[in-house]
Design an enzyme around this catalytic site. Structure first.
Site, mmCIF file in Angstrom:
data_model
loop_
_atom_site.group_PDB
_atom_site.id
_atom_site.type_symbol
_atom_site.label_atom_id
_atom_site.label_comp_id
_atom_site.label_asym_id
_atom_site.label_seq_id
_atom_site.Cartn_x
_atom_site.Cartn_y
_atom_site.Cartn_z
ATOM 1 N N THR A 94 0.813 -1.218 0.000
ATOM 2 C CA THR A 94 0.000 0.000 0.000
ATOM 3 C C THR A 94 0.852 1.275 0.000
ATOM 4 O OG1 THR A 94 -0.200 -0.324 2.390
ATOM 5 C CG2 THR A 94 -2.062 -1.005 1.053
ATOM 6 N N ASP A 95 0.170 2.428 -0.164
ATOM 7 C CA ASP A 95 0.844 3.732 -0.273
ATOM 8 C C ASP A 95 0.788 4.501 1.042
ATOM 9 O OD1 ASP A 95 1.113 3.308 -3.117
ATOM 10 O OD2 ASP A 95 -1.000 3.788 -3.270
ATOM 11 N N SER A 153 0.924 8.906 4.937
ATOM 12 C CA SER A 153 0.339 8.830 3.592
ATOM 13 C C SER A 153 1.442 9.200 2.612
ATOM 14 C CB SER A 153 -0.825 9.814 3.468
ATOM 15 O OG SER A 153 -1.262 9.872 2.133
ATOM 16 N N ARG A 154 1.797 8.263 1.745
ATOM 17 C CA ARG A 154 2.969 8.491 0.887
ATOM 18 C C ARG A 154 2.671 9.355 -0.333
ATOM 19 N NH1 ARG A 154 3.702 2.749 2.040
ATOM 20 N NH2 ARG A 154 5.059 2.620 3.845
ATOM 21 N N VAL A 155 1.406 9.451 -0.730
ATOM 22 C CA VAL A 155 1.099 10.250 -1.925
ATOM 23 C C VAL A 155 -0.015 11.261 -1.696
ATOM 24 C CG1 VAL A 155 1.876 8.556 -3.624
ATOM 25 C CG2 VAL A 155 -0.466 8.459 -2.809
#
Length: 521
Positions: free
Chosen positions: A353-354, A379-381
């Site tokens: 997951t991101d 949250s990476r994006v």
């Protein structure tokens, strides 16, 4: 018999040309625990649908008027036959029964008709509202969109939860994991996110799909009722594979859900899909694999358990404009044991997951809900999809809370604290109260901006800690009633201009003057 009849028969015989029908059939050799071993079917392919040939007139239940066909799914191709999972009532399958190959891979119905309905893992309605009239069949297994056909995440998907939208934002096309122990509010976050989509304009509102895997049927019925009462069921599909369903259907349910979502994504629509939860899907797949005599690996899970989840979650994407610009946002849920995120399945899904939202039982028991551990949630994006207004008010929020957590632990041992430290602790305590939120009450983005702007400008500094939540609610109502235009402007532009900041400052002063009783004694 007269001559005319004889001539007619002779003519029919002369023009008769026999047609051959090739049927690929096999026989049930052994059956048990929802899995069958079959002889024959040498041309069967992986994931092919098989039809069990039963005696005529058999029914799935006495309440059904027409005969329900029973299907199987090929999952093992072996030297001397195949093994398949039974997709339905296993009691109807007996040794010696004939099985016919259908020549098609498993597909589920999809379309506008499914909105507001509850279906099983095969896409069949189970809500007593009648059959579907016009649907499109979508393959359950489909290759994920390639990188070339994808676009970067840049449009926010608002959850309506202040702690998430401000610090762990989610964008359309992202895969954000919700992870935590049992009864820490994981499903609540997912359901609130679905409810919050009603604040979106109808033309850009995401289609929501809630996939219940191995859950109690009472829980799914409760969620369905809650969505109906909130007016959110009209844009939601519920796919239910309860704990009482065979392992094969619990394994297939997430794939059926994403296949239904791909129908809308291919049409350029946005989709939000929730898998509740993938831990139970992994257990169902392990059960199925062991029954199929596949070799067990770590913790008795099959070797392809990572691939099971990766091929599912890779289907979440934001497509390029050439492909229609649709998206699927996935919120998988994983249950941990005693907060152990280093387990086999949790680490697998974290790596796919991101980003992840960690829910902690300690915070939940303290009454801090949603019980999100801001320090390890990420949250990476999503931050690239955050509106400028939200970025402006949430910039230092995560750091402030992380520092407060450190000081809070230190505070328990320290007797005298200097003013700067005690001020920071007081500010952190109030911020924790501001971020608390009731179940089933998502807040629109523009109201969140107003509340967080006020919190960041010491609006709650003179309010007693135990009254912060009450004052915050009253301030939100005041903004709604007296400064509706300001909120509408924030929603429309997604920005916080100097003029809007001045208006918010004025609103805060007016509110304080109108409510002198909220000041701390």
């Amino acid at each position: 018999m007269d001559n005319a009849t004889v001539e007619k028969i002779i003519k029919e015989i002369e023009h008769f040309s026999p047609t051959r029908v090739h049927e690929h059939v096999g026989k049930v050799v052994a059956v048990g625990d929802g899995v069958v071993a079959l002889s024959g079917l040498s041309d069967a392919v992986m994931s092919e649908v098989l039809l069990f040939e039963e005696g005529k007139g058999k029914k799935l239940s006495e309440s059904m008027n027409e005969k329900s066909e029973l299907y199987g799914l090929v999952l093992n191709l072996e030297e001397d036959g195949v093994r398949a999972a039974i997709l339905g009532d296993t009691a109807r399958v007996q040794e010696g029964m004939t099985v016919k190959s259908t020549g098609r891979v498993l597909s589920v119905p999809a379309g506008e008709e499914l909105l507001g309905r509850v279906v099983n893992a095969l896409g069949e309605p189970i809500d007593a509202k009648g059959p579907f009239k016009k649907t499109t069949l979508m393959p359950v297994e489909r290759e994920a969109s390639g990188v070339i056909f994808r676009k970067s995440v840049s449009v926010p998907l608002a959850t309506g939860i202040k702690a998430i939208d401000s610090m762990i934002p989610i964008g359309r096309g992202q895969r954000e994991l919700i992870i935590g122990d049992r009864s820490t509010g994981k499903t609540t976050i997912a359901v609130d996110t679905i409810i919050n989509q009603k604040h979106e304009p109808k033309e850009t509102r995401p289609i929501c799909i809630y996939v219940a895997i191995g859950q109690k049927e009472s829980k799914t019925a409760r969620i369905s009722q809650q969505l109906r009462e909130e007016g959110a069921l009209e844009y939601t599909i519920i796919v239910d594979a309860p704990a009482s369903a065979p392992a094969a259907l619990q394994y297939l349910a997430p794939f059926a859900g994403v296949a239904m979502g791909e129908y809308f994504m291919d049409k350029g629509r946005d989709v939000l899909i929730i898998y509740d939860d993938l831990s139970k899907q992994a257990v169902a797949y392990r059960e199925l694999s062991l029954l199929l005599r596949r070799p067990p690996g770590r913790e008795a899970y099959p070797g392809d358990i990572f691939y099971l989840h990766s091929r599912l979650l890779e289907r979440a994407a934001r497509l390029s404009e050439e492909k229609g610009g649709g998206s699927i946002t996935a919120l998988p849920i994983i249950e941990t044991q005693e907060g152990d995120v280093s387990g086999y399945i949790p680490t697998n899904v974290i790596s796919i997951t991101d980003g992840q939202i960690f829910l902690i039982a300690d915070l939940f028991n303290k009454g801090i809900r949603p019980a999100i551990d801001v320090g390890i949630s990420v949250s990476r994006v999503g931050s690239s999809a955050q509106t400028k207004a939200m970025k402006a008010v949430a910039g230092g929020l995560k750091l402030e809370l992380a520092q407060f957590r450190d000081l809070e632990a230190f505070m328990q041992f320290a007797q005298d604290l200097d003013k700067a430290t005690s001020d920071r602790i007081a500010s952190g305590q109030r911020m924790v109260e501001v971020l608390k939120q009731k179940n089933g009450a998502p807040i629109p983005m523009e109201k969140q901006v107003a509340i967080l702007y006020a919190a960041g400008h010491a609006f709650f500094a003179d309010v007693p800690v135990d009254k912060v939540t009450d004052v915050e609610g009253r301030f939100a109502e005041y903004m709604d009633g007296q400064h509706g235009k300001t909120l509408a402007e924030i929603k429309k532009t997604g920005q916080l201009s100097d003029e809007l900041k001045k208006t918010l400052n004025t609103a805060m002063e007016e509110f304080k003057l109108a409510h002198p009783e909220i000041q701390e004694a």
